[in-house]
Design a protein around this motif. Structure first.
Motif, PDB file in Angstrom:
ATOM      1  N   UNK A   1      -4.535 -29.959   6.586  1.00  0.00           N
ATOM      2  CA  UNK A   1      -5.274 -28.783   6.499  1.00  0.00           C
ATOM      3  C   UNK A   1      -5.695 -28.131   8.119  1.00  0.00           C
ATOM      4  N   UNK A   2      -6.023 -28.992   8.817  1.00  0.00           N
ATOM      5  CA  UNK A   2      -6.265 -28.751  10.208  1.00  0.00           C
ATOM      6  C   UNK A   2      -4.956 -28.247  10.775  1.00  0.00           C
ATOM      7  N   UNK A   3      -4.030 -29.220  10.712  1.00  0.00           N
ATOM      8  CA  UNK A   3      -2.506 -28.731  11.163  1.00  0.00           C
ATOM      9  C   UNK A   3      -2.114 -27.265  10.921  1.00  0.00           C
ATOM     10  N   UNK A   4      -2.063 -27.058   9.530  1.00  0.00           N
ATOM     11  CA  UNK A   4      -2.060 -25.895   9.022  1.00  0.00           C
ATOM     12  C   UNK A   4      -2.621 -24.606   9.637  1.00  0.00           C
ATOM     13  N   UNK A   5      -3.835 -24.965   9.741  1.00  0.00           N
ATOM     14  CA  UNK A   5      -4.703 -23.960  10.124  1.00  0.00           C
ATOM     15  C   UNK A   5      -4.181 -23.613  11.784  1.00  0.00           C
ATOM     16  N   UNK A   6      -4.093 -24.658  12.634  1.00  0.00           N
ATOM     17  CA  UNK A   6      -3.750 -24.546  13.950  1.00  0.00           C
ATOM     18  C   UNK A   6      -2.644 -23.601  13.821  1.00  0.00           C
ATOM     19  N   UNK A   7      -1.331 -23.859  13.147  1.00  0.00           N
ATOM     20  CA  UNK A   7      -0.161 -23.231  13.063  1.00  0.00           C
ATOM     21  C   UNK A   7      -0.536 -21.861  12.686  1.00  0.00           C
ATOM     22  N   UNK A   8      -1.192 -21.553  11.787  1.00  0.00           N
ATOM     23  CA  UNK A   8      -1.608 -20.170  11.319  1.00  0.00           C
ATOM     24  C   UNK A   8      -2.410 -19.440  12.211  1.00  0.00           C
TER      25      UNK A   8
ATOM     26  N   UNK B   1      -2.085 -19.596  15.267  1.00  0.00           N
ATOM     27  CA  UNK B   1      -1.302 -19.496  16.384  1.00  0.00           C
ATOM     28  C   UNK B   1      -0.401 -18.133  16.043  1.00  0.00           C
ATOM     29  N   UNK B   2       0.022 -18.122  15.080  1.00  0.00           N
ATOM     30  CA  UNK B   2       0.590 -16.719  14.467  1.00  0.00           C
ATOM     31  C   UNK B   2      -0.153 -15.605  14.405  1.00  0.00           C
TER      32      UNK B   2
ATOM     33  N   UNK C   1       0.713 -11.834  13.627  1.00  0.00           N
ATOM     34  CA  UNK C   1       1.169 -11.898  12.403  1.00  0.00           C
ATOM     35  C   UNK C   1       0.134 -12.341  11.614  1.00  0.00           C
ATOM     36  N   UNK C   2      -0.029 -11.523  10.681  1.00  0.00           N
ATOM     37  CA  UNK C   2      -1.180 -12.004   9.613  1.00  0.00           C
ATOM     38  C   UNK C   2      -0.414 -12.374   8.166  1.00  0.00           C
ATOM     39  N   UNK C   3       0.798 -11.691   7.763  1.00  0.00           N
ATOM     40  CA  UNK C   3       1.472 -12.006   6.881  1.00  0.00           C
ATOM     41  C   UNK C   3       2.385 -12.888   7.111  1.00  0.00           C
TER      42      UNK C   3
END
Length: 168
Positions: A51-58, A60-61, A66-68
């Motif tokens: 979850x932390x890795x996904x949040x970090x990636x998101x 960054x976008x 880039x929200x969607x």
């Protein structure tokens, strides 16, 4: 800066050669890491790590406006969730494997190495001093990053590269 065509040609050739060598080194490091990772077994990810890795990636976008993210890449939410989870598992998995290798091989980074790295690189990352670089990133974050880099170098140094085109 260049007074002759030969001087300019040498500059261009040297720059291209250096870029190609850097590209090769990065590609080789990734190939070796992929091979090690694919031959490793992750028994368990730390609680919440994916979850932390996904949040970090998101994050960054989102910092790029880039929200969607799924829409940006032309994916459904399900496709996006699947891909981002696979990426997060790979990213976290390669970190776990490298940390374990560092532990086994006793690969460490000293405070002196961190200070030298900060002193050498602070301006590259847009900081006004090594102290500001360390203050923002923390010594432990820099240490972890440097350990991963050392493990990557260790893996490449100890890899046996086989050109499959020559074995046919």
């Amino acid at each position: 800066e260049y007074t002759t065509a030969d001087g300019l040609h040498k500059f261009i050739k040297d720059g291209l050669t250096e870029a190609r060598e850097s590209e090769w080194e990065e590609g080789l490091s990734k190939m070796v890491l992929d091979k090690v990772y694919n031959n490793s077994e992750i028994l368990k990810y730390p609680e919440g790590a994916i979850d932390v890795a996904i949040k970090g990636l998101e994050d960054n976008y989102k910092s790029q406006g880039i929200n969607d993210i799924a829409g940006y890449f032309g994916m459904s939410q399900e496709e996006y969730k699947k891909q981002v989870t696979e990426y997060a598992e790979y990213d976290m998995g390669t970190r776990l494997v490298r940390y374990r290798i560092a532990e086994i091989e006793k690969i460490e980074v000293t405070d002196e190495e961190i200070d030298a790295y900060a002193e050498k690189n602070y301006a590259t990352y847009g900081y006004s001093s090594a102290a500001q670089f360390i203050g923002y990133n923390t010594k432990e974050y820099v240490r972890e990053t440097m350990i991963l880099d050392k493990v990557d170098a260790f893996l490449v140094e100890n890899a046996t590269i086989v050109d499959k085109s020559e074995t046919k």
